[in-house]
Design a protein around this motif. Structure first.
Motif, PDB file in Angstrom:
ATOM      1  N   ARG A 262       0.830  -1.206   0.000  1.00 41.28           N
ATOM      2  CA  ARG A 262       0.000   0.000   0.000  1.00 41.28           C
ATOM      3  C   ARG A 262       0.867   1.259   0.000  1.00 41.28           C
ATOM      4  NH1 ARG A 262      -3.272   2.287  -2.185  1.00 41.28           N
ATOM      5  NH2 ARG A 262      -4.265   0.257  -2.227  1.00 41.28           N
ATOM      6  N   GLU A 263       1.756   1.371   0.953  1.00 41.04           N
ATOM      7  CA  GLU A 263       2.448   2.641   1.175  1.00 41.04           C
ATOM      8  C   GLU A 263       3.511   2.930   0.123  1.00 41.04           C
ATOM      9  OE1 GLU A 263       1.157   4.551   3.231  1.00 41.04           O
ATOM     10  OE2 GLU A 263       0.119   3.281   4.675  1.00 41.04           O
ATOM     11  N   ILE A 264       4.261   1.919  -0.307  1.00 41.39           N
ATOM     12  CA  ILE A 264       5.293   2.167  -1.327  1.00 41.39           C
ATOM     13  C   ILE A 264       4.631   2.579  -2.637  1.00 41.39           C
ATOM     14  CG2 ILE A 264       7.051   1.030  -2.767  1.00 41.39           C
ATOM     15  CD1 ILE A 264       7.976  -0.447  -0.252  1.00 41.39           C
ATOM     16  N   GLY A 265       3.512   1.921  -2.949  1.00 39.79           N
ATOM     17  CA  GLY A 265       2.772   2.298  -4.158  1.00 39.79           C
ATOM     18  C   GLY A 265       2.238   3.710  -4.085  1.00 39.79           C
ATOM     19  N   ASP A 266       1.812   4.151  -2.894  1.00 37.04           N
ATOM     20  CA  ASP A 266       1.265   5.505  -2.722  1.00 37.04           C
ATOM     21  C   ASP A 266       2.364   6.562  -2.646  1.00 37.04           C
ATOM     22  OD1 ASP A 266      -1.251   4.436  -2.680  1.00 37.04           O
ATOM     23  OD2 ASP A 266      -1.669   4.855  -0.563  1.00 37.04           O
ATOM     24  N   THR A 268       5.689   6.401  -3.599  1.00 33.02           N
ATOM     25  CA  THR A 268       6.764   6.445  -4.600  1.00 33.02           C
ATOM     26  C   THR A 268       6.172   6.171  -5.989  1.00 33.02           C
ATOM     27  OG1 THR A 268       7.332   4.089  -4.673  1.00 33.02           O
ATOM     28  CG2 THR A 268       8.239   5.358  -2.834  1.00 33.02           C
ATOM     29  N   GLY A 269       7.024   6.214  -6.995  1.00 28.26           N
ATOM     30  CA  GLY A 269       6.550   5.940  -8.343  1.00 28.26           C
ATOM     31  C   GLY A 269       6.552   4.457  -8.685  1.00 28.26           C
ATOM     32  N   ALA A 270       6.962   3.606  -7.751  1.00 30.37           N
ATOM     33  CA  ALA A 270       7.094   2.175  -8.050  1.00 30.37           C
ATOM     34  C   ALA A 270       5.755   1.445  -7.939  1.00 30.37           C
ATOM     35  CB  ALA A 270       8.106   1.536  -7.089  1.00 30.37           C
ATOM     36  N   ILE A 271       5.606   0.438  -8.753  1.00 28.51           N
ATOM     37  CA  ILE A 271       4.525  -0.539  -8.579  1.00 28.51           C
ATOM     38  C   ILE A 271       4.946  -1.432  -7.416  1.00 28.51           C
ATOM     39  CG2 ILE A 271       3.542  -2.634  -9.592  1.00 28.51           C
ATOM     40  CD1 ILE A 271       3.701  -1.232 -12.311  1.00 28.51           C
ATOM     41  N   SER A 272       4.070  -1.635  -6.446  1.00 32.92           N
ATOM     42  CA  SER A 272       4.465  -2.448  -5.287  1.00 32.92           C
ATOM     43  C   SER A 272       3.662  -3.741  -5.239  1.00 32.92           C
ATOM     44  CB  SER A 272       4.305  -1.650  -3.996  1.00 32.92           C
ATOM     45  OG  SER A 272       3.025  -1.079  -3.922  1.00 32.92           O
ATOM     46  N   LEU A 273       4.396  -4.833  -5.121  1.00 34.39           N
ATOM     47  CA  LEU A 273       3.802  -6.163  -5.031  1.00 34.39           C
ATOM     48  C   LEU A 273       4.346  -6.861  -3.798  1.00 34.39           C
ATOM     49  CD1 LEU A 273       4.391  -7.333  -8.732  1.00 34.39           C
ATOM     50  CD2 LEU A 273       2.344  -6.207  -7.826  1.00 34.39           C
ATOM     51  N   LEU A 274       3.559  -7.735  -3.207  1.00 33.99           N
ATOM     52  CA  LEU A 274       4.011  -8.527  -2.057  1.00 33.99           C
ATOM     53  C   LEU A 274       3.642  -9.986  -2.312  1.00 33.99           C
ATOM     54  CD1 LEU A 274       3.657  -7.653   1.697  1.00 33.99           C
ATOM     55  CD2 LEU A 274       2.908  -9.881   0.880  1.00 33.99           C
ATOM     56  N   LEU A 275       4.619 -10.879  -2.156  1.00 33.91           N
ATOM     57  CA  LEU A 275       4.382 -12.300  -2.423  1.00 33.91           C
ATOM     58  C   LEU A 275       4.254 -13.065  -1.109  1.00 33.91           C
ATOM     59  CD1 LEU A 275       7.118 -12.900  -5.183  1.00 33.91           C
ATOM     60  CD2 LEU A 275       4.874 -11.794  -5.388  1.00 33.91           C
ATOM     61  N   GLU A 276       3.237 -13.912  -1.022  1.00 36.87           N
ATOM     62  CA  GLU A 276       3.043 -14.751   0.168  1.00 36.87           C
ATOM     63  C   GLU A 276       3.142 -16.222  -0.215  1.00 36.87           C
ATOM     64  OE1 GLU A 276       2.881 -13.927   3.242  1.00 36.87           O
ATOM     65  OE2 GLU A 276       1.749 -12.071   3.547  1.00 36.87           O
ATOM     66  N   ALA A 277       4.005 -16.967   0.486  1.00 40.66           N
ATOM     67  CA  ALA A 277       4.103 -18.433   0.322  1.00 40.66           C
ATOM     68  C   ALA A 277       3.689 -19.079   1.647  1.00 40.66           C
ATOM     69  CB  ALA A 277       5.533 -18.820  -0.044  1.00 40.66           C
ATOM     70  N   PRO A 278       3.248 -20.328   1.630  1.00 40.50           N
ATOM     71  CA  PRO A 278       2.775 -20.967   2.868  1.00 40.50           C
ATOM     72  C   PRO A 278       3.930 -21.444   3.766  1.00 40.50           C
ATOM     73  CG  PRO A 278       1.873 -22.021   0.884  1.00 40.50           C
ATOM     74  CD  PRO A 278       3.011 -21.179   0.451  1.00 40.50           C
ATOM     75  N   GLU A 279       3.848 -21.138   5.058  1.00 41.55           N
ATOM     76  CA  GLU A 279       4.883 -21.545   6.015  1.00 41.55           C
ATOM     77  C   GLU A 279       4.219 -22.122   7.275  1.00 41.55           C
ATOM     78  OE1 GLU A 279       7.431 -18.435   7.506  1.00 41.55           O
ATOM     79  OE2 GLU A 279       8.775 -19.839   8.497  1.00 41.55           O
ATOM     80  N   PRO A 280       4.034 -23.455   7.333  1.00 40.88           N
ATOM     81  CA  PRO A 280       3.368 -24.058   8.499  1.00 40.88           C
ATOM     82  C   PRO A 280       4.073 -23.784   9.824  1.00 40.88           C
ATOM     83  CG  PRO A 280       3.523 -25.618   6.683  1.00 40.88           C
ATOM     84  CD  PRO A 280       4.357 -24.446   6.296  1.00 40.88           C
ATOM     85  N   PHE A 281       5.362 -23.488   9.772  1.00 37.71           N
ATOM     86  CA  PHE A 281       6.134 -23.163  10.976  1.00 37.71           C
ATOM     87  C   PHE A 281       5.472 -22.043  11.776  1.00 37.71           C
ATOM     88  CE2 PHE A 281       9.485 -20.725  13.105  1.00 37.71           C
ATOM     89  CZ  PHE A 281      10.298 -21.698  13.658  1.00 37.71           C
ATOM     90  N   LEU A 282       4.744 -21.158  11.081  1.00 38.50           N
ATOM     91  CA  LEU A 282       4.152 -19.992  11.748  1.00 38.50           C
ATOM     92  C   LEU A 282       2.764 -20.271  12.310  1.00 38.50           C
ATOM     93  CD1 LEU A 282       5.151 -17.191   9.171  1.00 38.50           C
ATOM     94  CD2 LEU A 282       6.282 -17.764  11.332  1.00 38.50           C
ATOM     95  N   ASP A 283       2.186 -21.420  11.966  1.00 40.90           N
ATOM     96  CA  ASP A 283       0.803 -21.674  12.405  1.00 40.90           C
ATOM     97  C   ASP A 283       0.701 -21.868  13.916  1.00 40.90           C
ATOM     98  OD1 ASP A 283       0.241 -22.628   9.338  1.00 40.90           O
ATOM     99  OD2 ASP A 283      -1.577 -22.051  10.430  1.00 40.90           O
ATOM    100  N   ALA A 284      -0.345 -21.304  14.503  1.00 42.58           N
ATOM    101  CA  ALA A 284      -0.534 -21.389  15.954  1.00 42.58           C
ATOM    102  C   ALA A 284      -0.775 -22.832  16.402  1.00 42.58           C
ATOM    103  CB  ALA A 284      -1.697 -20.512  16.374  1.00 42.58           C
ATOM    104  N   THR A 285      -1.297 -23.672  15.502  1.00 39.69           N
ATOM    105  CA  THR A 285      -1.617 -25.054  15.886  1.00 39.69           C
ATOM    106  C   THR A 285      -0.438 -26.003  15.699  1.00 39.69           C
ATOM    107  OG1 THR A 285      -2.434 -25.454  13.659  1.00 39.69           O
ATOM    108  CG2 THR A 285      -4.067 -24.848  15.321  1.00 39.69           C
ATOM    109  N   ARG A 286       0.728 -25.481  15.350  1.00 44.92           N
ATOM    110  CA  ARG A 286       1.882 -26.342  15.072  1.00 44.92           C
ATOM    111  C   ARG A 286       2.318 -27.095  16.330  1.00 44.92           C
ATOM    112  NH1 ARG A 286       3.875 -21.147  15.953  1.00 44.92           N
ATOM    113  NH2 ARG A 286       5.445 -21.053  17.604  1.00 44.92           N
ATOM    114  N   GLY A 287       3.091 -28.163  16.078  1.00 42.30           N
ATOM    115  CA  GLY A 287       3.664 -28.909  17.195  1.00 42.30           C
ATOM    116  C   GLY A 287       5.026 -28.334  17.535  1.00 42.30           C
ATOM    117  N   ARG A 288       6.027 -29.217  17.608  1.00 41.48           N
ATOM    118  CA  ARG A 288       7.358 -28.783  18.009  1.00 41.48           C
ATOM    119  C   ARG A 288       7.941 -27.788  16.999  1.00 41.48           C
ATOM    120  NH1 ARG A 288      12.367 -32.890  19.412  1.00 41.48           N
ATOM    121  NH2 ARG A 288      13.749 -31.279  20.194  1.00 41.48           N
TER     122      ARG A 288
END
Lengths: 383, 51
Positions: A262-266, A268-288
């Motif tokens: 949002r902010e970089i696009g607003d 600056t003159g750059a097109i701003s993109l953000l990529l999200e990949a799945p990371e189970p390590f971050l899930d609250a229901t994870r085990g060890r």
């Protein structure tokens, strides 16, 4: 008296043990072997002097092609607890060959955040990517800047300049502080420096690498500022039909402030993109929460949550290995660049030598990390 | 201003660490002593700028 001495000795032993681990985590040096296209290494402090010499005076690897063209900025390590982004940027730094245009690479956008793990999270301090020459160890990092570098947090965080109230801890979250504030705290100043870099280098596209827990609805997607919506949609279609994985597109919400898309696009003159990949390590229901989970993305508790319909991304016993997550990022960037270059030949960025998704999955991320012992030490950079 | 606030927080941390040590010295029970020692560790690590 003897009892008190024994208690004090136990406490001292625990403090020394923990202190050594934290010191190692904060000071582990990560070598980078600059690839053939890297013409020089600048730092964020070159674009905003007050950041010079601070822990967030991050390296900027400047890759230049033989022909002039456009400029792309890739941000790794905005959230250092999402390591696929840093690793994807690493692969570009060590392997990319540029034919036209420029790529600016930041591998540790919030370097402070790479030097601590989440308090109470029991994260591993580091992790090692296996390679043919042994392996390369990286700091694990956190979502927020290290409190040793920015402390205390305020009771209330008012984002600048919108004055939107955000979670107090997010004043240390690089992806809640854009476009930054020149006289703000370290994280806000870092965001300001990144925006200055974009403005001064006339960046056409900025891509911010992230990973997300599977319980978070914004996952496996490109989040795009409205000026990048067409580019992201085209990339999504090409990727889903050609690259061997699916990726969606989300519009950057105008009501949620501080995020790069949002902010970089607003600001600056750059097109701003953000990529999200799945990371189970971050899930609250994870085990060890260990190195194995970080690298394999396999967790029976997260799989069980998926069977109960609690997740926004599929998961099975194969998990989401780091190579899959890294490959998603490299292929997405390559598709974005190919589409952009086809539409803007005068601002094209033409790159070779960077592996796509299928190649990263087949050979592993470590196949594209260079042995720091194989080059002149003078050529090395350290993160 | 931010630097002053940070320094004050380190002073507060040191003050609380001293209180914990004082309480540790006054305890008669081994369990309570150990509890104060464990509580003290994060304060010491912060003062040493390790965590």
């Amino acid at each position: 008296m003897m009892r008190k001495l024994v208690s004090a000795a136990i406490g001292t032993a625990l403090a020394v043990f923990a202190g050594i681990s934290f010191h190692h985590s904060r000071h582990l040096r990560e070598p980078v072997v600059p690839g053939p296209a890297v013409s020089r290494v600048a730092t964020l402090g070159d674009y905003f002097a007050p950041l010079k010499g601070t822990i967030n005076d991050a390296n900027i690897y400047i890759l230049e092609g033989k022909e002039p063209g456009g400029t792309v900025l890739l941000l790794g390590g905005t959230h250092p607890e999402e390591p696929a982004g840093r690793l994807a940027a690493w692969i570009f730094a060590e392997n990319a060959e540029l034919r036209q245009g420029r790529i600016l690479l930041v591998l540790s956008a919030n370097r402070s955040g790479t030097t601590a793990t989440r308090i109470g999270g029991a994260y591993p301090a580091d992790f090692t990517i296996p390679t043919a020459w042994g392996g390369q160890t990286f700091r694990m990092g956190d979502r927020w800047s290290n409190p040793l570098d920015q402390w205390p947090d305020p009771e209330v965080y008012l984002h600048y300049p919108s004055r939107q109230q955000l979670a107090y801890v997010d004043i240390r979250n690089l992806n809640r502080c854009f476009p930054g504030r020149p006289d703000g705290l370290l994280t806000e100043r870092t965001c300001y420096a990144i925006c200055e870099l974009i403005r001064r280098e006339k960046v056409d596209i900025e891509i911010d690498f992230h990973e997300a827990e599977l319980q978070y609805p914004v996952i496996s997607t490109i989040v795009a500022h409205e000026r990048g919506a067409d580019l992201a949609a085209a990339a999504s279609m090409f990727i889903s039909s050609l690259e061997g994985f699916a990726i969606g597109v989300e519009n950057s919400p105008k009501a949620l402030r501080g995020l790069s898309h949002r902010e970089i696009g607003d600001a600056t003159g750059a097109i701003s993109l953000l990529l999200e990949a799945p990371e189970p390590f971050l899930d609250a229901t994870r085990g060890r929460t260990d190195r194995r989970l970080l690298l394999t993305g396999r967790d029976p508790f997260v799989v069980r949550a998926g069977r109960r319909g609690l997740l926004f991304e599929k998961i099975d016993e194969k998990g989401w290995p780091i190579d899959v997550r890294v490959g998603r990022h490299t292929s997405t960037v390559l598709q974005v660049l190919e589409i952009w270059s086809g539409d803007h030949p005068d601002r094209a960025v033409v790159v070779a030598g960077v592996p796509r998704y299928a190649e990263v999955v087949e050979k592993g991320t470590g196949a594209f990390l260079k042995d720091p012992k194989s080059v002149d030490p003078g050529r090395l950079s350290f993160e | 201003m931010n630097t002053i606030v940070t320094v004050l927080y380190y002073v507060l941390t040191a003050y609380i660490a001293v209180l914990i040590v004082w309480n540790f010295l006054k305890r008669k029970s081994w369990q309570e002593e150990l509890l104060y020692v464990i509580v003290l560790i994060p304060f010491v690590l912060r003062l040493l700028r390790l965590k």
